[in-house]
Every structure is written in C-alpha cells, then in structure tokens.
Design a protein around this motif. Structure first.
Motif, mmCIF file in Angstrom:
data_model
loop_
_atom_site.group_PDB
_atom_site.id
_atom_site.type_symbol
_atom_site.label_atom_id
_atom_site.label_comp_id
_atom_site.label_asym_id
_atom_site.label_seq_id
_atom_site.Cartn_x
_atom_site.Cartn_y
_atom_site.Cartn_z
ATOM 1 N N ALA A 45 1.082 -1.492 -0.033
ATOM 2 C CA ALA A 45 -0.125 0.042 0.210
ATOM 3 C C ALA A 45 0.716 1.136 -0.275
ATOM 4 O O ALA A 45 0.401 2.028 -1.018
ATOM 5 C CB ALA A 45 -1.226 0.068 1.384
ATOM 6 N N ASP A 46 2.187 1.413 0.988
ATOM 7 C CA ASP A 46 2.722 2.239 1.063
ATOM 8 C C ASP A 46 2.876 3.138 -0.556
ATOM 9 O O ASP A 46 3.661 3.929 -1.331
ATOM 10 C CB ASP A 46 3.966 2.618 1.840
ATOM 11 N N ALA A 47 4.040 1.981 -1.349
ATOM 12 C CA ALA A 47 4.434 1.540 -2.216
ATOM 13 C C ALA A 47 3.198 2.527 -3.462
ATOM 14 O O ALA A 47 3.976 3.180 -4.614
ATOM 15 C CB ALA A 47 5.039 0.554 -3.018
ATOM 16 N N LEU A 48 2.419 1.759 -3.699
ATOM 17 C CA LEU A 48 0.610 1.927 -4.673
ATOM 18 C C LEU A 48 0.757 3.539 -4.271
ATOM 19 O O LEU A 48 0.434 4.382 -5.277
ATOM 20 C CB LEU A 48 -0.169 1.315 -3.863
ATOM 21 N N ASN A 49 1.424 4.453 -2.867
ATOM 22 C CA ASN A 49 0.759 5.553 -2.533
ATOM 23 C C ASN A 49 1.524 6.157 -2.689
ATOM 24 O O ASN A 49 1.015 7.352 -4.112
ATOM 25 C CB ASN A 49 0.770 5.737 -1.458
ATOM 26 N N ALA A 50 2.775 5.591 -3.087
ATOM 27 C CA ALA A 50 3.649 6.923 -3.803
ATOM 28 C C ALA A 50 4.573 6.434 -4.913
ATOM 29 O O ALA A 50 4.053 7.738 -5.993
ATOM 30 C CB ALA A 50 4.924 6.164 -3.471
ATOM 31 N N VAL A 80 11.865 6.931 -8.966
ATOM 32 C CA VAL A 80 12.116 7.554 -10.840
ATOM 33 C C VAL A 80 12.993 5.953 -11.166
ATOM 34 O O VAL A 80 12.967 5.714 -12.952
ATOM 35 C CB VAL A 80 12.321 8.617 -10.631
ATOM 36 N N ALA A 81 13.786 5.761 -10.602
ATOM 37 C CA ALA A 81 14.809 4.921 -10.347
ATOM 38 C C ALA A 81 14.565 3.466 -11.075
ATOM 39 O O ALA A 81 14.934 3.071 -12.010
ATOM 40 C CB ALA A 81 16.642 4.161 -9.737
ATOM 41 N N GLU A 82 13.618 3.537 -10.120
ATOM 42 C CA GLU A 82 13.430 1.841 -10.966
ATOM 43 C C GLU A 82 12.030 1.394 -11.881
ATOM 44 O O GLU A 82 11.999 0.552 -12.495
ATOM 45 C CB GLU A 82 12.220 0.996 -9.397
#
Length: 90
Positions: A45-50, A80-82
């Motif tokens: 969820a945190d990564a989706l928020n980002a 962005v790097a990912e």
C-alpha cells in the motif's frame, strides 16, 4: 450523508494501470504501462501511494526524470530509478 466504500486493492490496481497507460504523451504511456505491468501487483500500500503521487506529476517532468535529463525530486527519486530500470530492461 453517506461515504463511498473503500476501494479494493484489485480496483485500485486496475485504476493505476489505466492511469499509467492514458498519460497524454505516448512516451510516458509506454514507460509507465511497462512498469505497471511489471511491478504494481507486487507493491504494498505504501509503494502504491508513492506511485499514485508520482502519477500526479506532469509528463514532461516525468520523462526528463526517467530519461536522466533532469534529477527527480528526492521524494520520487527511488521510484523513478526503478521505473528507469524497468524501461531499460526492455
């Protein structure tokens, strides 16, 4: 007054996939749909928020950040790097 029910993870993923491929510039459509297909399902969820916050940025800035023409703001730099890594892997 009623409130809308919480969005399910499945619905959120579909919405983010759609936002990734309907950006406004073909370049960003290609880069972001490739990333969303490769990574969104595994994100918490945190990564989706980002990612959702990143999608709020304009395409011209996003393209410059992903292509390395300009540095991404620190808040978006890792994501962005990912995305650039996924784009480079073809």
């Amino acid at each position: 007054m009623t409130t809308a029910p919480a969005e399910s993870r499945e619905t959120r993923l579909r919405r983010l996939h759609m936002r990734s491929m309907r950006r406004g510039t073909k370049e960003m459509d290609i880069l972001l749909i490739r990333f969303s297909q490769a990574r969104l399902d595994q994100m918490d969820a945190d990564a989706l928020n980002a990612y959702e916050a990143l999608l709020e940025e304009n395409d011209q800035d996003l393209y410059q950040w992903i292509s390395g023409q300009a540095p991404a703001p620190e808040i978006h730099a890792a994501l962005v790097a990912e995305i650039a890594q996924v784009a480079a892997s073809g």
